[in-house]
Each structure stands twice: as C-alpha cells, then as structure tokens.
Design a protein around this motif. Sequence first.
Motif: not given
Length: 140
Positions: A48-61, A82-92
């Motif tokens: 949740e505290a991570s930048d979406p660009a970093d999350i996207a890069a990590e998805l492919e690591s 579940a709410d936290l995961v939904e927020q992260v997914g929406a932000r991504l």
Amino acid sequence: MRTSRTYKLQLSGQGIDQFLACHCRVARLAKEFIPYGMTLYVAMSLLEASDPADIAAELESPVCNALGGSSNRFVGTTSHLADLVEQVGARLADSGHCGRSIATWRLYNVGLSLLLSSEDGELQAAYRRAAQTNPVRRSR
C-alpha cells in the motif's frame, strides 16, 4: 459483520519457504507470536505504501514470479485486508502502469517480495500500521 476472513495464497515450494522466513522475521522484529495472516497483512501494508510503478515492476520480477505456484495455502486475518487489496489494485489500475487486471494472489506475492527486501525499520513501521487495524491477540 464478519471481522475475519480466509485468504488464499498460491505459492511455489520456494514461495512457501520465503513466506515462512518472512513470518519468522516479522515475529522476531515485533517480539510477538503472530498469526500467519498478520504476515500477509504486513506485506500488503508495505504494498500500500509503494509507488504504483514499483509495484508494476515487481509484478514482472524474477523473485515475484518464483514465489508463485500451484500450492494453495490459506491464512486468516481481518476482513480489512480485502479493502486494502482493493485499494492497492484500484490505485495500480488508475496509474496506468498495468494494462490488465491483476490477480489478487499475484498482489500477495508482490507484497511478500517487498517484505523480503525491506529494511528492518521499514518492516517495523509496516507492522505497526497493520497492528492498528489488525490487532494481535495476546495470550493471558
């Protein structure tokens, strides 16, 4: 209102080993006996505290990809996850860094990957955030 849920992790053998190593690390830093679900919650708090660009890069690591597999494991924690995961997914999704919907189990593995690489201070801060929403029950 349900206060807890079960969450499904899809892990490889290496992913199971890494989850258990992360669990021990979080418990040692917290100086608590914690439930497995707290480890997942801490991982998602880091995400949740991570930048979406970093999350996207990590998805492919390679590390994140190595954690995923066909072994299903279930952990219980508060329904707030579940709410936290939904927020992260929406932000991504809103960031435009991922053009497709991300499977929840992959977000869990990204969080676990971030937990593996986190500094102790960062991990302790994530634990405190998670403990505020998902308090650990202490034995009496």
